[in-house]
Design an enzyme around this catalytic site. Structure first.
Site, mmCIF file in Angstrom:
data_model
loop_
_atom_site.group_PDB
_atom_site.id
_atom_site.type_symbol
_atom_site.label_atom_id
_atom_site.label_comp_id
_atom_site.label_asym_id
_atom_site.label_seq_id
_atom_site.Cartn_x
_atom_site.Cartn_y
_atom_site.Cartn_z
ATOM 1 N N ASP A 140 0.827 -1.212 0.000
ATOM 2 C CA ASP A 140 0.000 0.000 0.000
ATOM 3 C C ASP A 140 0.859 1.260 0.000
ATOM 4 O O ASP A 140 0.575 2.225 -0.702
ATOM 5 C CB ASP A 140 -0.934 0.004 1.214
ATOM 6 C CG ASP A 140 -2.077 -0.991 1.045
ATOM 7 O OD1 ASP A 140 -2.497 -1.212 -0.103
ATOM 8 O OD2 ASP A 140 -2.534 -1.551 2.057
ATOM 9 N N CYS A 178 -5.178 0.272 -11.524
ATOM 10 C CA CYS A 178 -4.920 0.028 -10.105
ATOM 11 C C CYS A 178 -6.151 0.515 -9.377
ATOM 12 O O CYS A 178 -7.258 0.064 -9.665
ATOM 13 C CB CYS A 178 -3.622 0.696 -9.655
ATOM 14 S SG CYS A 178 -3.412 2.407 -10.173
ATOM 15 N N ALA A 220 -6.638 4.284 -8.490
ATOM 16 C CA ALA A 220 -6.889 5.558 -9.168
ATOM 17 C C ALA A 220 -6.575 5.486 -10.654
ATOM 18 O O ALA A 220 -7.058 6.300 -11.440
ATOM 19 C CB ALA A 220 -6.065 6.669 -8.523
ATOM 20 N N GLY A 221 -5.732 4.521 -11.040
ATOM 21 C CA GLY A 221 -5.390 4.384 -12.448
ATOM 22 C C GLY A 221 -4.303 5.332 -12.903
ATOM 23 O O GLY A 221 -4.233 5.663 -14.091
ATOM 24 N N GLY A 235 -0.878 5.866 -10.593
ATOM 25 C CA GLY A 235 0.418 5.596 -9.977
ATOM 26 C C GLY A 235 1.016 4.273 -10.411
ATOM 27 O O GLY A 235 1.962 4.213 -11.215
ATOM 28 N N ARG A 236 0.486 3.186 -9.894
ATOM 29 C CA ARG A 236 0.974 1.863 -10.262
ATOM 30 C C ARG A 236 0.726 1.599 -11.747
ATOM 31 O O ARG A 236 1.544 0.968 -12.422
ATOM 32 C CB ARG A 236 0.272 0.799 -9.414
ATOM 33 C CG ARG A 236 0.431 1.002 -7.925
ATOM 34 C CD ARG A 236 -0.333 -0.037 -7.132
ATOM 35 N NE ARG A 236 -0.343 0.282 -5.703
ATOM 36 C CZ ARG A 236 -0.782 -0.535 -4.758
ATOM 37 N NH1 ARG A 236 -1.277 -1.714 -5.088
ATOM 38 N NH2 ARG A 236 -0.740 -0.176 -3.486
ATOM 39 N N GLN A 248 3.074 8.334 -9.648
ATOM 40 C CA GLN A 248 2.733 9.329 -8.622
ATOM 41 C C GLN A 248 3.870 9.719 -7.695
ATOM 42 O O GLN A 248 3.860 10.812 -7.149
ATOM 43 C CB GLN A 248 1.562 8.806 -7.770
ATOM 44 C CG GLN A 248 0.199 8.954 -8.417
ATOM 45 C CD GLN A 248 -0.902 8.542 -7.472
ATOM 46 O OE1 GLN A 248 -1.088 7.366 -7.204
ATOM 47 N NE2 GLN A 248 -1.637 9.508 -6.959
#
Length: 707
Positions: A324, A356, A358-359, A361-362, A400
Site C-alpha cells: 500500500d 490500479c 486511481a489508475g 500511480g501503479r 505518482q
C-alpha cells in the site's frame, strides 16, 4: 606663450569632464530603463502565474463546471459527431501525445508551464516544448549504461531520482470537462483524478445517458495506442468497464491493486467466483480458470454479450504483492510482466487495459515498464523521464511518487540483466538429455547459466546486515540474514528477537518457506519459538538428524519427553518410507500443544563418485509437495543456505512443472538469491538441481504411463 598653453590645458580638461558627465548620464538612464523593464516583466510573470493558479484551482471544483457551461455543452453535444466509434479522434496523432486544442482556460495553464520551464510563450505546441525541456534535462540511456545511471541517481540519498521526478510536468495539464460534469462525478473513484477530454475513452453503447468512463488511451513510444489506463471499477461503473472491454476488443487486463487496502475499498470485484456467473448490464462474465502464484493471480473470463449473442475470452493478470505504501520487488514485477507478454494471444493489436485504484500511480509505472522494455529491445536505449512526460499528456499524474519512478529504472535493469527463458517440460527434458556424459562441464548451457548468475548475483551492503551483525552471537559471521529476516515474536526473558532465519517464497506462495540453520547449542529455545510463532507444522531437514549433534537439545528420543524451558517437546510417533517422519508435540507455557512433523532423508543429499543419485532429495521434495499446510514450511540445514538453496530451487521448479507444465531453473534460483545470495552458490549445486528435476520428470512420466 605660457598663458596660451595654460588656456589650452584648461579647455581640454573641460571637454574631458563634459564627455565623462554625458557618459555617466547615459549609463544611469540605461540602468534605470533596464530596471523598469525587469520589474515590469516580473510583475507580468507573477500575474500570469497567479491567474493560472486561480483558474486551475477553480477547475478542480464542481462549481467550475457551471461557469463554463457553454463550452462544456458544446463539447458534450459534439462528442458523437467527433467519434469514429473506435477511439477519441481528438487523440489521433502521428507521434507521441500532444495536448488537445488549447482553449482560453487551458492556455493559461500552458502559459504557466512554459514560464516555469523557460519556454517561449508564443509557442503553443506543448509537445515541442516538452521535447526541448527534456533535451536539456535528460538523455537517452544505453541499456549497457543503465546500471551506472541508476547508481548515479541513487547518490546522496537518491537525490538524482527525486530531482528528475520533481522536474516532470504535473497536475491538471489539460481540460477534464466531461469528468467534472455533475452527472459523471459519482463515477470517479477519487475527487481529484479525472480523464483528460482529448484522450478519454468514449463509450458507444447507449446503456445510460452518458458515454463516460474514467479511462484514457495511452500511447507507446511509437505513437500507437497500446494501453487504456483506467481506475479500479466502482459498484456503479462495473457495467461501464465491461462495455469498454467489449467495445475495444480487449483480451488482456492488468490489475495492480488488491480489492481492499488500509481498511478501504480500492476496487470492487468485477468478476465472478470460479464456476459461477455474474451479470453486468447485458454482459455475463464467467470465471472459467483461476491460478494463484506467489506474487500474482491469473484468471480467464468468458464474456458473453447477450445483446449480440457473442462470446469472447479475456485474461486478467492480477499483481497482488504491491505494498500500500511502497514499491514491489523489481524482479517479481519483471516475472509478472514476462507472464503477461508470453501469454498474449498472437497477432493481437488491441490495447491492454491497465488499472490500479486511481489508475495513475501503479498503472503508470507498469505501462512505462512495458513500453520502455519493448522500445529498448528494438533500439537498445531508453528515456524514462521523456516517456513519463508523454504519459502525463495522456492521463494526469501518471507515476505518482519518485519511488515508483525509481522502480521503472530498477525493473528495466532486472529485465535486461538476464532474459527470462521459460521452457516447456518437454523442452527442458530434451535440453538436459542432450548433455552427454563426456561433455566438458564448462561447455554446457548449465555452466553458462551459472556463470551468469554469479555476474548478476545481488549485492547487499554492510548496512543491510547491520541488524544481523549486532545481534548474531552464534552464527560465526558466515551466512547472515538481511532485509528478509524472520524476527521472533514471542517475548522471552534475557533473549532478543533475533534468529538466523529468512523468509523465502515458493512458486505458489509468498513467504511460504522459512530457511534456517540447525540451532547451535544453547539456542534450542529460539528454534522452538520460531516454530510456534509461525505456527509451522512441517520441518524439512537436509541431513539425517543422527548426524547433527545439537538436535539432541530439542528433539526427544522415542517414547520420551524433552524439556526446553519454558517448553516441553513430546515424542508421538515415528515412521519410515522414502523418508523418515517423526511426529512431535510442542507444549507452550499455556499448556497448549502444537503438532509438528519432522522430516529427514534416509541418506545424504549430495553424493560423490560414480553414484550421483537424487533419490533422497526427490523424496524430501515429494513429501513437501504432497503436504497439506497453510503455514510456512521450515527448511533447515547446517548453514541455512547450501543444501537448503538446492531444496528450495527444486521444490519451486516442481511446483512450476505441476502448475504450468514449464520450468525455468535460472529464474527460480535468481529469485531465491534475492532472499539469500549464498543459495546455490556452487556449480555442483546448480548441476544437482538440473539432475534432480530430470530424474523427477522421468520418474513422474513413467508412473503416469504405468497407470
Amino acid at each position: 606663450m605660457k598663458d596660451n598653453s595654460s588656456d589650452t590645458k584648461d579647455i581640454v580638461v573641460l571637454i574631458v569632464v563634459y564627455v565623462a558627465g554625458v557618459l555617466v548620464s547615459v549609463a544611469a538612464v540605461v540602468i534605470v530603463v533596464a530596471c523598469v523593464i525587469v520589474f515590469k516583466r516580473k510583475r507580468a510573470k507573477m500575474k500570469i502565474i497567479e491567474t493560472g493558479n486561480r483558474n486551475r484551482q477553480a477547475a478542480r471544483t464542481p462549481e467550475f463546471v457551471s461557469t463554463m457551461e457553454d463550452q462544456e455543452q458544446l463539447l458534450l453535444s459534439n462528442r458523437h459527431n467527433r467519434s469514429n466509434g473506435t477511439y477519441n479522434p481528438e487523440f489521433e496523432m502521428n507521434t507521441l501525445p500532444r495536448p488537445h486544442i488549447i482553449n482560453e482556460i487551458d492556455s493559461l495553464s500552458a502559459t504557466v508551464i512554459h514560464e516555469n520551464r523557460g519556454y517561449d510563450n508564443n509557442d503553443r505546441n506543448i509537445v515541442h516544448s516538452l521535447h526541448n525541456y527534456h533535451e536539456e534535462n535528460s538523455c537517452d540511456i544505453q541499456v549497457t549504461e543503465l546500471l551506472n545511471r541508476i547508481e548515479e541517481l541513487k547518490k546522496d540519498n537518491e537525490q538524482g531520482f527525486k530531482r528528475e521526478f520533481a522536474l516532470l510536468p504535473s497536475g491538471e495539464l489539460h481540460t477534464c470537462f466531461v469528468g467534472k460534469h455533475k452527472d459523471n462525478l459519482a463515477k470517479n473513484r477519487y475527487k481529484t483524478t479525472f480523464p483528460y477530454d482529448h484522450s478519454r475513452v468514449i463509450l458507444k453503447e447507449e446503456h445510460e445517458s452518458t458515454d463516460y468512463i474514467n479511462a484514457n488511451y495511452v500511447k507507446d513510444v511509437n505513437g500507437d495506442i497500446a494501453y487504456i489506463a483506467t481506475q479500479g471499477p466502482r459498484a456503479n461503473t462495473v457495467t461501464d468497464f465491461w462495455t469498454m472491454v467489449w467495445q475495444e476488443d480487449i483480451c488482456q487486463v492488468v490489475m495492480l491493486t488488491n480489492l481492499t487496502g488500509e481498511g478501504k475499498v480500492k476496487c470492487i470485484q468485477y468478476w465472478s467466483e470460479p464456476a459461477k456467473s455474474m451479470r453486468y448490464g447485458h454482459f455475463t462474465v464467467d470465471t472459467i480458470e483461476e491460478r494463484h502464484y506467489a506474487h500474482y493471480s491469473i484468471r480467464k473470463f468468458k464474456v458473453c454479450n447477450r445483446k449480440k449473442h457473442k462470446i469472447r475470452f479475456v485474461h486478467q493478470y492480477h499483481y497482488t504483492m504491491w505494498p500500500d505504501h511502497g514499491i514491489p520487488d523489481p524482479l517479481s514485477l519483471v516475472i509478472f510482466h514476462n507472464h503477461v507478454l508470453r501469454t498474449k494471444p498472437d497477432q493481437t493489436m488491441y490495447p491492454v487495459v491497465v488499472h490500479c485504484s486511481a489508475g495513475i500511480g501503479r498503472t503508470g509505472t507498469y505501462i512505462a515498464l512495458d513500453a520502455l522494455f519493448k522500445e529498448c529491445n528494438k533500439n537498445g536505449k531508453i528515456n524514462v523521464s521523456e516517456y513519463v512526460t508523454f504519459m502525463r499528456a495522456c492521463r494526469m499524474n501518471m507515476v505518482q511518487t519518485y519511488e515508483q519512478y525509481k522502480t521503472i529504472f530498477s525493473a528495466l535493469n532486472e529485465e535486461f540483466k538476464a532474459y527470462i527463458n521459460t521452457k516447456t517440460t518437454s523442452e527442458f527434458l530434451e535440453s538436459v538429455n542432450d548433455l552427454t556424459a563426456d561433455t566438458p562441464a564448462n561447455q554446457t548451457f548449465i555452466y553458462t547459466e551459472f556463470e551468469k548468475l554469479l555476474q548478476i548475483q545481488p549485492e547487499y551492503s554492510d548496512n543491510d546486515y547491520k541488524v544481523s551483525k549486532t545481534r548474531a552471537l552464534n552464527s560465526n559471521g558466515k551466512i547472515l540474514p538481511h532485509k528478509y529476516i524472520v524476527y521472533l515474536q514471542s517475548p522471552f526473558p534475557d533473549r532478543g528477537n533475533f534468529i538466523n532465519a529468512i523468509h523465502a517464497s515458493t512458486y505458489l506462495k509468498n513467504n511460504g518457506l522459512i530457511v534456517t540453520q540447525y540451532p547451535p547449542l544453547g539456542d534450542a529455545v529460539d528454534f522452538l519459538r520460531l516454530i510456534l510463532d509461525n505456527k509451522s507444522d512441517i520441518i524439512i531437514c537436509m541431513d539425517p538428524l543422527s548426524e547433527i549433534q545439537s538436535c539432541s537439545t530439542w528433539l526427544p528420543e522415542p517414547s520420551s519427553t524433552k524439556k526446553v524451558v519454558p517448553y516441553e517437546v513430546l515424542f508421538k510417533s515415528e515412521s519410515q518410507t522414502d523418508v523418515k517422519v517423526t511426529n512431535i508435540d510442542i507444549v507452550n507455557i499455556e499448556a497448549l500443544a502444537q503438532p509438528v512433523v519432522i522430516v529427514e532423508p534416509k541418506g545424504p543429499l549430495r553424493t560423490t563418485g560414480e553414484s550421483q543419485g537424487t533419490l533422497h532429495l526427490r523424496s524430501l521434495v515429494s513429501y513437501a509437495i504432497d503436504a497439506s499446510t497453510e503455514n510456512p514450511i521450515i527448511i533447515i540445514d547446517r548453514d541455512g543456505a547450501s543444501l537448503s538453496g538446492v531444496f528450495c530451487a527444486v521444490f519451486n521448479s516442481v511446483q512450476q512443472i505441476n502448475m504450468d507444465d514449464s520450468v525455468d531453473v535460472f529464474t527460480t534460483v535468481r529469485q531465491l538469491q534475492t532472499r539469500r545470495p549464498e543459495f546455490c552458490s556452487t556449480l555442483n549445486d546448480y548441476w544437482l538441481i538440473y539432475r534432480t528435476l530430470r530424474d523427477y520428470i522421468g520418474t513422474t512420466t513413467k508412473s503416469i504411463y504405468s497407470n
